[in-house]
Design a protein around this motif. Structure first.
Motif, short mmCIF file in Angstrom:
data_model
loop_
_atom_site.label_atom_id
_atom_site.label_comp_id
_atom_site.label_asym_id
_atom_site.label_seq_id
_atom_site.Cartn_x
_atom_site.Cartn_y
_atom_site.Cartn_z
N ALA A 199 -6.96 6.12 -5.14
CA ALA A 199 -8.28 5.57 -5.70
C ALA A 199 -8.06 3.89 -6.19
CB ALA A 199 -8.53 5.99 -6.38
N ALA A 200 -7.15 3.47 -6.58
CA ALA A 200 -7.28 2.38 -7.18
C ALA A 200 -7.11 1.58 -6.08
CB ALA A 200 -6.30 2.13 -8.46
N THR A 201 -6.23 1.46 -5.50
CA THR A 201 -5.62 1.14 -4.43
C THR A 201 -6.48 0.47 -3.22
OG1 THR A 201 -3.26 1.76 -4.74
CG2 THR A 201 -3.18 0.02 -2.76
N PRO A 202 -6.71 -1.44 -2.99
CA PRO A 202 -7.30 -2.02 -2.51
C PRO A 202 -7.22 -0.73 -0.75
CG PRO A 202 -6.74 -3.28 -3.59
CD PRO A 202 -5.05 -1.93 -4.56
N LEU A 203 -6.21 -1.25 -0.68
CA LEU A 203 -6.24 -0.51 1.12
C LEU A 203 -6.77 0.94 1.24
CD1 LEU A 203 -2.31 -2.46 2.53
CD2 LEU A 203 -5.24 -3.41 2.30
N GLY A 204 -6.10 1.73 -0.48
CA GLY A 204 -7.48 3.24 -0.15
C GLY A 204 -6.56 3.82 0.13
N ARG A 205 -4.92 3.52 -0.22
CA ARG A 205 -3.68 5.02 0.48
C ARG A 205 -2.65 4.55 -0.27
NH1 ARG A 205 0.04 3.16 3.92
NH2 ARG A 205 -0.27 0.90 5.59
N ILE A 206 -1.70 5.80 0.18
CA ILE A 206 -0.05 5.86 -0.30
C ILE A 206 0.51 5.07 -0.05
CG2 ILE A 206 1.65 7.25 -1.69
CD1 ILE A 206 -0.70 7.31 -3.05
N ALA A 207 1.23 4.28 0.23
CA ALA A 207 2.63 3.85 1.13
C ALA A 207 3.73 4.71 1.43
CB ALA A 207 3.09 2.17 0.80
N GLU A 208 4.31 4.73 2.70
CA GLU A 208 5.13 5.64 3.27
C GLU A 208 6.60 4.72 2.65
OE1 GLU A 208 4.94 8.60 4.85
OE2 GLU A 208 3.09 8.04 4.52
N PRO A 209 7.57 5.66 1.99
CA PRO A 209 9.25 5.16 2.04
C PRO A 209 9.63 3.80 2.71
CG PRO A 209 8.81 7.12 1.95
CD PRO A 209 7.44 7.07 2.22
N GLU A 210 9.19 3.82 4.06
CA GLU A 210 9.40 2.97 5.22
C GLU A 210 8.87 1.34 4.97
OE1 GLU A 210 10.11 6.72 6.57
OE2 GLU A 210 8.96 5.92 6.06
N GLU A 211 8.10 1.50 4.34
CA GLU A 211 6.88 -0.03 4.13
C GLU A 211 7.76 -0.60 3.04
OE1 GLU A 211 2.70 0.53 5.02
OE2 GLU A 211 2.84 2.87 4.36
N VAL A 212 8.92 0.40 2.46
CA VAL A 212 9.72 -0.40 0.71
C VAL A 212 10.62 -0.71 1.79
CG1 VAL A 212 9.96 -0.30 -0.86
CG2 VAL A 212 8.46 0.70 -1.20
N SER A 213 11.49 0.12 2.66
CA SER A 213 13.06 -0.13 2.84
C SER A 213 13.03 -1.04 3.82
CB SER A 213 13.26 1.80 3.23
OG SER A 213 12.59 1.76 4.41
N ASN A 214 11.37 -1.65 4.45
CA ASN A 214 11.66 -2.70 5.05
C ASN A 214 12.07 -3.69 4.93
OD1 ASN A 214 11.26 -1.13 7.96
ND2 ASN A 214 8.81 -0.81 7.77
N LEU A 215 11.32 -3.98 3.39
CA LEU A 215 11.45 -4.71 2.98
C LEU A 215 13.04 -4.80 2.48
CD1 LEU A 215 10.48 -7.38 1.38
CD2 LEU A 215 9.88 -5.67 -0.25
N ILE A 216 13.83 -4.24 1.48
CA ILE A 216 15.12 -3.56 1.49
C ILE A 216 16.27 -4.58 2.60
CG2 ILE A 216 16.77 -2.19 0.52
CD1 ILE A 216 14.49 -0.60 -1.03
N LEU A 217 16.10 -3.90 3.02
CA LEU A 217 15.98 -4.23 4.70
C LEU A 217 16.10 -6.02 4.54
CD1 LEU A 217 17.83 -3.52 7.10
CD2 LEU A 217 15.64 -4.10 8.21
#
Length: 241
Positions: A199-217
């Motif tokens: 509710a407090a996230t401006p994009l209005g949703r929870i992220a998927e794990p892949e959205e973090v692993s793309n950065l880790i890659l």
């Protein structure tokens, strides 16, 4: 060609969530992945799904002996270590005020979330020197950037991960080893899916794990060759407020 061809990468807590997603993605991009987790069934499943480019090593990340074993197994199976993703972590007691937090619970979170990062970096440095350099990604949290109520141990440890990352980055630079921290916000994992965060996230949703692993890659790859000692935030704008 893959973005991390032939790099040997250790991913802790890789049985599920961000760790599993990162292990799969790194392997698809050419890495040899050492999947570690204290959950043998979950970690084995991830390694088997990846195939020949992965092995599973059961690991308690708070154990010095287990760290030595993981690095040895990585070198024996694939060669010197080029990447480490310190992903394993626990939240600890939820909804417990600082005044009521038990010593043993606080110490457990410190061991899993901070000692493991320290020991992991210390354990792979020699192998990365032999490799001619490397990249370490320490998974912190937005709770390593801002405070949260009633999760004192988690906030404490995630701020510590941010600090130890910067110290290691300065010390390891002469060896060609980069060290960065990643700070996810609300992610669909087994650790945190909080309605309040959504509710407090401006994009209005929870992220998927892949959205973090793309950065880790990206950070493990040579594309991030001039990034070290830095904080990379994946939080849908949560900390921009």
């Amino acid at each position: 060609m893959g973005r991390v061809d032939s790099k040997v990468v250790i991913v802790t807590g890789a049985g599920n969530g961000i760790g599993a997603s990162s292990a799969h993605l790194l392997a698809r991009e050419g890495a040899k992945v050492v999947v570690t987790d204290i959950d043998e069934a979950a970690g084995t499943r991830v390694a088997e799904d990846i195939g020949d480019n992965a092995i599973f090593v059961k690991q308690d990340v708070a154990s010095e002996a287990d760290w030595a074993n993981v690095v040895q197994r990585a070198e024996e199976s694939f060669g010197p270590v080029a990447g480490l993703v310190n992903n394993a972590g626990i939240v600890g007691p939820n909804d417990v005020a600082l005044a009521d937090l038990r010593d043993e619970d606080f110490q457990k979170v410190l061991q899993v979330n901070v000692y493991s990062v320290f020991k992991g970096m210390q354990s792979v440095l020699g192998s990365m020197k032999e490799n001619g350099g490397g990249s370490i990604v320490n998974v912190s949290s937005t709770s390593g950037l801002v405070g949260s109520v009633n999760v004192t141990s988690y906030v404490t440890t995630k701020f510590a991960v941010r600090g130890i990352t910067k110290a290691a980055a300065l010390e390891f630079a002469e060896h060609g080893v980069r060290v960065n921290s990643v700070h996810p916000g609300g992610i669909r994992t087994n650790i945190e899916v909080f309605d309040a965060v959504k509710a407090a996230t401006p994009l209005g949703r929870i992220a998927e794990p892949e959205e973090v692993s793309n950065l880790i890659l990206y950070l493990i790859s040579d594309e991030a060759s001039f990034s070290t000692g830095s904080e990379f935030v994946v939080d849908g704008g949560f900390t921009a407020q």
